[in-house]
Design a protein around this motif. Sequence first.
Motif, short mmCIF file in Angstrom:
data_model
loop_
_atom_site.label_atom_id
_atom_site.label_comp_id
_atom_site.label_asym_id
_atom_site.label_seq_id
_atom_site.Cartn_x
_atom_site.Cartn_y
_atom_site.Cartn_z
N PRO A 59 1.08 -63.29 4.18
CA PRO A 59 0.01 -63.62 3.22
C PRO A 59 -0.03 -62.60 2.09
CG PRO A 59 -0.77 -63.89 5.46
CD PRO A 59 0.59 -63.26 5.57
N LEU A 78 2.89 -69.68 11.25
CA LEU A 78 1.55 -70.23 11.10
C LEU A 78 0.86 -70.40 12.44
CD1 LEU A 78 2.25 -73.00 8.40
CD2 LEU A 78 1.60 -70.61 8.05
N SER A 82 -5.62 -72.45 10.92
CA SER A 82 -5.86 -72.25 9.50
C SER A 82 -4.97 -73.15 8.64
CB SER A 82 -5.61 -70.79 9.10
OG SER A 82 -6.39 -69.91 9.87
N SER A 83 -5.53 -73.62 7.54
CA SER A 83 -4.71 -74.26 6.52
C SER A 83 -4.00 -73.18 5.73
CB SER A 83 -5.57 -75.12 5.59
OG SER A 83 -6.13 -76.21 6.28
N ALA A 84 -2.85 -73.49 5.18
CA ALA A 84 -2.06 -72.51 4.43
C ALA A 84 -1.57 -73.14 3.14
CB ALA A 84 -0.88 -72.03 5.27
N SER A 139 0.96 -77.39 0.73
CA SER A 139 0.04 -76.93 1.77
C SER A 139 0.43 -77.44 3.15
CB SER A 139 -1.39 -77.37 1.46
OG SER A 139 -1.48 -78.79 1.43
N TYR A 178 0.96 -66.85 -0.90
CA TYR A 178 0.66 -67.43 0.40
C TYR A 178 -0.78 -67.04 0.75
CZ TYR A 178 0.85 -67.54 5.62
OH TYR A 178 0.59 -67.71 6.96
N GLN A 180 -4.38 -68.23 3.16
CA GLN A 180 -4.86 -68.97 4.33
C GLN A 180 -6.32 -69.36 4.14
OE1 GLN A 180 -3.96 -65.77 7.10
NE2 GLN A 180 -2.29 -66.95 7.99
N SER A 437 -6.33 -64.06 1.63
CA SER A 437 -7.50 -64.92 1.74
C SER A 437 -8.10 -65.09 0.37
CB SER A 437 -8.55 -64.31 2.69
OG SER A 437 -9.02 -63.09 2.19
#
Length: 465
Positions: A59, A78, A82-84, A139, A178, A180, A437
Amino acid sequence: MPRGTHTGIAAAAALAMVALLPGTVGVASAEDVPAYETAPGATPISGKPGTDEAPRLEPGLHTDRIERNEEKFYEVKLDAKSSAYFSVVAAPKPGTKVEEYKDRLTVKVQDASGSPCSAERTQSFHAGGTAYPIGDYVSRDIGGTGTQCKAAGLYYVVVTREGSPTSGPAEWPIELGYVQEPPIKGTAPTAPRTDGSRTTTPPPRTDTDKRQVRGGTGFNDAGRVDTGVWRDRIMPGETRFYRVPLTWGQRLNLTADLPNAAKPGTTRFVANALGLNVFNPARGVVISDNFVMYEGQGAQAKEFTAPVDYGNRFGITEPAKAMRFPGWYYLEVTLNAEARAYFPKGTDLTLRVDVQGAAKAGPTYAGPAPGFTDTDPDGGMASDPQEAESGTLRVVAYVGIGTGVLLLTGLGAWTLVARRKAAGAAAVPGTPGTAGSLSYEAQQPTQPRQHQQGNGSQQFGPPHG
């Protein structure tokens, strides 16, 4: 010589050099247009042509380079919660020869078997042969229906550059991001609360008071704007970035204006002369090909977005789906290099920004979610003096890169005082030190850019300086 005299000479030298920098009156050379500035502390990485030796993306922000007709792979690990989001920005040097539509950048994310997790995204150039930053994101979404790519494990981000044999052969710098997004408590919305209608565009703002702003070279030094009318200068072949905070329920009504030409008798038609493109906080495209023509009588590029809504991600149209979370939204304004026929020394640019809609309550994220709030990410409105000073300080930073540390040392005390005044006035979304984040809450004043040390944890947060 007294110490104050040294400082005065240094300051005078800096201001003299500022007058010669791109975007100011009197600069006509295309070679002087500033290049995209990557994030300080972004981690250098080298993608590979296959999955077997693909480097691990963590990230945060990373930098790489990509050749014409090259494909690069990056590995990501992953979780199942969480969505990424994986973004790529390609920033060929201003003046690089590009072919409209033929020179393209594609990004996709796939599982270990090669199956796609979402639709791949492709961006190309839309200003004739003018090179400017292009990019988008893909995504891995946890929400929604289906089971594809929901399990924890290894996945791969794939970046491809396609190019015409007649375009420039040089490598393109790319910046990879990247981030999350945690899951939310309770049942996720499956549809937006509004239809996100874009059929009726309201008129642009007509404030007579134009506030000064200096656009950045990219996402990382984007100039802060809010509701109001803003003025800047732009060179032919130049791209400038601005950022505006949005929360749940709010939308953008935007207009970028070029003035009438100062050279009477010029009748050249410039197709796709002025571009106004919009990106969301994770650098996903809201709209990317919004260019208008110019024939000397002024021009307006307009955009009216859908309201920010969590449920937009489950919608139908791509522009509305991109308006899926609050935070910094980015405005990319490009002036076609062919506009030099009208504006050989650059031109004034007017940016009309109208944040519309009442703020609404958003979803609550489950578990730790540093920086995920529905508040103004910069803690208040920008002010005219702050914007002007923050832009000047960015210019001085460019000067320091070209002329060495001595000049900035002589300006040290002055710069520190000015930065404290301008803290937070020119920044990108995120909380310093919280890698990967998205951040939407009020920020504390950040450290000067040249003092920041990179360790790969740079995230999508306020630009420094």
